[in-house]
Scaffold this motif. Sequence first.
Motif, PDB file in Angstrom:
ATOM      1  N   ASP A 145       4.133  41.648  21.786  1.00 44.42           N
ATOM      2  CA  ASP A 145       5.313  41.189  22.526  1.00 44.42           C
ATOM      3  C   ASP A 145       6.457  40.995  21.538  1.00 44.42           C
ATOM      4  O   ASP A 145       6.362  40.199  20.596  1.00 44.42           O
ATOM      5  CB  ASP A 145       4.977  39.860  23.205  1.00 44.42           C
ATOM      6  CG  ASP A 145       6.119  39.339  24.078  1.00 44.42           C
ATOM      7  OD1 ASP A 145       7.252  39.825  23.938  1.00 44.42           O
ATOM      8  OD2 ASP A 145       5.868  38.426  24.891  1.00 44.42           O
ATOM      9  N   PRO A 146       7.562  41.711  21.713  1.00 43.21           N
ATOM     10  CA  PRO A 146       8.665  41.619  20.748  1.00 43.21           C
ATOM     11  C   PRO A 146       9.306  40.239  20.664  1.00 43.21           C
ATOM     12  O   PRO A 146       9.999  39.927  19.691  1.00 43.21           O
ATOM     13  CB  PRO A 146       9.673  42.661  21.254  1.00 43.21           C
ATOM     14  CG  PRO A 146       9.316  42.880  22.689  1.00 43.21           C
ATOM     15  CD  PRO A 146       7.844  42.661  22.793  1.00 43.21           C
ATOM     16  N   THR A 147       9.054  39.397  21.667  1.00 40.24           N
ATOM     17  CA  THR A 147       9.648  38.052  21.644  1.00 40.24           C
ATOM     18  C   THR A 147       8.792  37.063  20.855  1.00 40.24           C
ATOM     19  O   THR A 147       9.239  35.944  20.581  1.00 40.24           O
ATOM     20  CB  THR A 147       9.829  37.508  23.072  1.00 40.24           C
ATOM     21  OG1 THR A 147       8.537  37.286  23.672  1.00 40.24           O
ATOM     22  CG2 THR A 147      10.618  38.491  23.931  1.00 40.24           C
ATOM     23  N   SER A 200       7.703  36.862  17.679  1.00 43.70           N
ATOM     24  CA  SER A 200       8.237  36.417  16.382  1.00 43.70           C
ATOM     25  C   SER A 200       9.441  35.509  16.572  1.00 43.70           C
ATOM     26  O   SER A 200       9.605  34.525  15.823  1.00 43.70           O
ATOM     27  CB  SER A 200       8.592  37.628  15.517  1.00 43.70           C
ATOM     28  OG  SER A 200       7.430  38.351  15.164  1.00 43.70           O
ATOM     29  N   ARG A 201      10.277  35.802  17.554  1.00 48.24           N
ATOM     30  CA  ARG A 201      11.453  34.949  17.802  1.00 48.24           C
ATOM     31  C   ARG A 201      11.026  33.569  18.289  1.00 48.24           C
ATOM     32  O   ARG A 201      11.612  32.551  17.884  1.00 48.24           O
ATOM     33  CB  ARG A 201      12.380  35.616  18.822  1.00 48.24           C
ATOM     34  CG  ARG A 201      13.030  36.900  18.323  1.00 48.24           C
ATOM     35  CD  ARG A 201      14.226  37.292  19.191  1.00 48.24           C
ATOM     36  NE  ARG A 201      13.837  37.641  20.546  1.00 48.24           N
ATOM     37  CZ  ARG A 201      13.473  38.858  20.928  1.00 48.24           C
ATOM     38  NH1 ARG A 201      13.453  39.847  20.049  1.00 48.24           N
ATOM     39  NH2 ARG A 201      13.151  39.099  22.194  1.00 48.24           N
ATOM     40  N   GLN A 202       9.984  33.531  19.140  1.00 45.68           N
ATOM     41  CA  GLN A 202       9.474  32.245  19.615  1.00 45.68           C
ATOM     42  C   GLN A 202       8.886  31.430  18.462  1.00 45.68           C
ATOM     43  O   GLN A 202       9.076  30.201  18.388  1.00 45.68           O
ATOM     44  CB  GLN A 202       8.414  32.474  20.692  1.00 45.68           C
ATOM     45  CG  GLN A 202       8.948  33.074  21.972  1.00 45.68           C
ATOM     46  CD  GLN A 202       7.842  33.520  22.912  1.00 45.68           C
ATOM     47  OE1 GLN A 202       6.657  33.378  22.618  1.00 45.68           O
ATOM     48  NE2 GLN A 202       8.219  34.076  24.052  1.00 45.68           N
ATOM     49  N   GLU A 257       9.712  31.683  15.249  1.00 39.89           N
ATOM     50  CA  GLU A 257      10.813  31.225  14.393  1.00 39.89           C
ATOM     51  C   GLU A 257      11.513  30.023  15.011  1.00 39.89           C
ATOM     52  O   GLU A 257      11.874  29.063  14.316  1.00 39.89           O
ATOM     53  CB  GLU A 257      11.803  32.371  14.180  1.00 39.89           C
ATOM     54  CG  GLU A 257      12.986  32.018  13.281  1.00 39.89           C
ATOM     55  CD  GLU A 257      12.571  31.640  11.865  1.00 39.89           C
ATOM     56  OE1 GLU A 257      13.322  30.889  11.209  1.00 39.89           O
ATOM     57  OE2 GLU A 257      11.497  32.099  11.419  1.00 39.89           O
ATOM     58  N   ALA A 258      11.686  30.045  16.336  1.00 41.20           N
ATOM     59  CA  ALA A 258      12.329  28.919  17.009  1.00 41.20           C
ATOM     60  C   ALA A 258      11.493  27.650  16.871  1.00 41.20           C
ATOM     61  O   ALA A 258      12.041  26.552  16.670  1.00 41.20           O
ATOM     62  CB  ALA A 258      12.553  29.256  18.483  1.00 41.20           C
ATOM     63  N   ARG A 282       9.357  26.949  14.418  1.00 39.33           N
ATOM     64  CA  ARG A 282       9.445  26.471  13.037  1.00 39.33           C
ATOM     65  C   ARG A 282      10.771  25.746  12.793  1.00 39.33           C
ATOM     66  O   ARG A 282      10.811  24.753  12.045  1.00 39.33           O
ATOM     67  CB  ARG A 282       9.267  27.632  12.060  1.00 39.33           C
ATOM     68  CG  ARG A 282       7.827  28.088  11.937  1.00 39.33           C
ATOM     69  CD  ARG A 282       7.592  29.091  10.845  1.00 39.33           C
ATOM     70  NE  ARG A 282       7.868  28.573   9.514  1.00 39.33           N
ATOM     71  CZ  ARG A 282       7.414  29.133   8.393  1.00 39.33           C
ATOM     72  NH1 ARG A 282       6.651  30.225   8.448  1.00 39.33           N
ATOM     73  NH2 ARG A 282       7.703  28.613   7.214  1.00 39.33           N
ATOM     74  N   GLN A 283      11.835  26.217  13.419  1.00 40.13           N
ATOM     75  CA  GLN A 283      13.106  25.502  13.305  1.00 40.13           C
ATOM     76  C   GLN A 283      13.016  24.124  13.956  1.00 40.13           C
ATOM     77  O   GLN A 283      13.533  23.131  13.424  1.00 40.13           O
ATOM     78  CB  GLN A 283      14.221  26.330  13.954  1.00 40.13           C
ATOM     79  CG  GLN A 283      14.603  27.576  13.172  1.00 40.13           C
ATOM     80  CD  GLN A 283      15.672  28.392  13.879  1.00 40.13           C
ATOM     81  OE1 GLN A 283      16.118  28.041  14.978  1.00 40.13           O
ATOM     82  NE2 GLN A 283      16.086  29.488  13.259  1.00 40.13           N
ATOM     83  N   THR A 298      11.331  25.788   8.560  1.00 39.33           N
ATOM     84  CA  THR A 298      11.714  27.184   8.291  1.00 39.33           C
ATOM     85  C   THR A 298      11.491  27.560   6.837  1.00 39.33           C
ATOM     86  O   THR A 298      11.055  28.673   6.513  1.00 39.33           O
ATOM     87  CB  THR A 298      13.187  27.409   8.676  1.00 39.33           C
ATOM     88  OG1 THR A 298      13.364  27.063  10.057  1.00 39.33           O
ATOM     89  CG2 THR A 298      13.577  28.868   8.474  1.00 39.33           C
ATOM     90  N   ALA A 336       2.060  34.655  14.038  1.00 40.33           N
ATOM     91  CA  ALA A 336       3.520  34.812  13.928  1.00 40.33           C
ATOM     92  C   ALA A 336       4.166  33.614  13.250  1.00 40.33           C
ATOM     93  O   ALA A 336       5.221  33.750  12.601  1.00 40.33           O
ATOM     94  CB  ALA A 336       4.126  35.024  15.318  1.00 40.33           C
TER      95      ALA A 336
END
Length: 423
Positions: free
Chosen positions: A214-216, A218-220, A222-223, A225-226, A231, A318
């Motif tokens: 699912d391309p999302t 890694s973005r999830q 990263e969010a 970890r923020q 991060t 991820a």
Amino acid sequence: MNRTLYTLLFHLALPVVMVRLLWRARRAPAYSKRIGERFAVGLPDFQPGGIWVHAVSVGESIAAAPMVGALRARYPQLPITVTCMTPTGSERIRALFGDTVQHCYLPYDLPWAVSRFLQRLQPKLAVVMETELWPNHIHQCARRGIPVALANARLSERSARGYARFARLTGPMLAELNLIAAQTEAEAARFRQLGARDAAVQVTGSIKFDLMIDPTLSRQAEALRQEWSATARPAWIGASTHTGEDEILLAAQRQLLVAHPDALLILVPRHPERFGLVFELCRKQGFTTVRRSLGEPPLAGTQVLLGDTMGELLFLFALADVAFVGGSLVPTGGHNLLEPAALGKPVLTGPHVFNFLDIAAQLRDAGALKEVGSAPELAAGIEAFWTDPASTEQARSAGYHVLKNNQGALGRLLEGLARLLND
């Protein structure tokens, strides 16, 4: 040993099988539920006449997911039934497919249970994932004219020697298979040597390479970890660990904390019955530990995040910068190395990868995989990836190219299954 003797011994062993089932239920209570299904009693109300897929546990269920999705798209008129042998596999099947497939435990390999199961299901095609072969299931399918395919078939040298010891049982069983879609030519040769028909054996490659991420994801990650204010923290994952490995990973984490006091280890035991034991191990060894299942965020002083949830392994990969894949520091045979590689993570493993020899060799030769044998070697390997961005990027790129260069096995497998259905 022939099949008649095997069946007799299986019946004699039933008390031992039940005791073992109840013993496992003490650690994992789900084993005490739906016992009737294991004897083809109390089966769900199946819609008959479709495709039956058997995936023994979690790893095989995940590997089967792209195939099941493709079969549903190609044959929307056919119901698909997915069976397994373990509660964790059952949970994973429900999480992956929901109500889009029929599901139950596979009955034990007893002729009367197998007959009742097949009479209820009446499949047009049976697809067994990897190496989970049962003589009576295969024979009963052959008697009914149900073609059986062994998908993503793998057979290590060690497993082949075990099969050869019972050649009078395994040889006829392999000869009754209609398709053996082997991962490599070496494995195809082993199947042929053990009695599989030449016409039934085909080298298709491993469908694990056809992994879709699912391309999302890694973005999830990263969010999150923020959200954790993590991060910049160096984080690594020890995934699918077995008994005897957690101590080694914790020793490596202790060594890493010397140079990186904010290092975070995401520790994910393979089996849920070990979640509590591993949590206590972390606490006893003095690591500040939080549990993912409780939604506890890792604070600045948290040293270990215990991944004690089901169905989240890809997301936990991820979240990390570097991945270690377990079942490899002990002689279990390793687990799927391609999942972290597909997410762009440098990958480390132990020396025991006999279940993934070809995949491990390709990743290692490309520079995407590092093998380690001890806690100091593991810590040094992770440290190297954390401190050398160039080697990290090279490993990421190499893993991606190995994955892409080997894709296509799923299409070849589906062509073979289509021929069986058409016949």
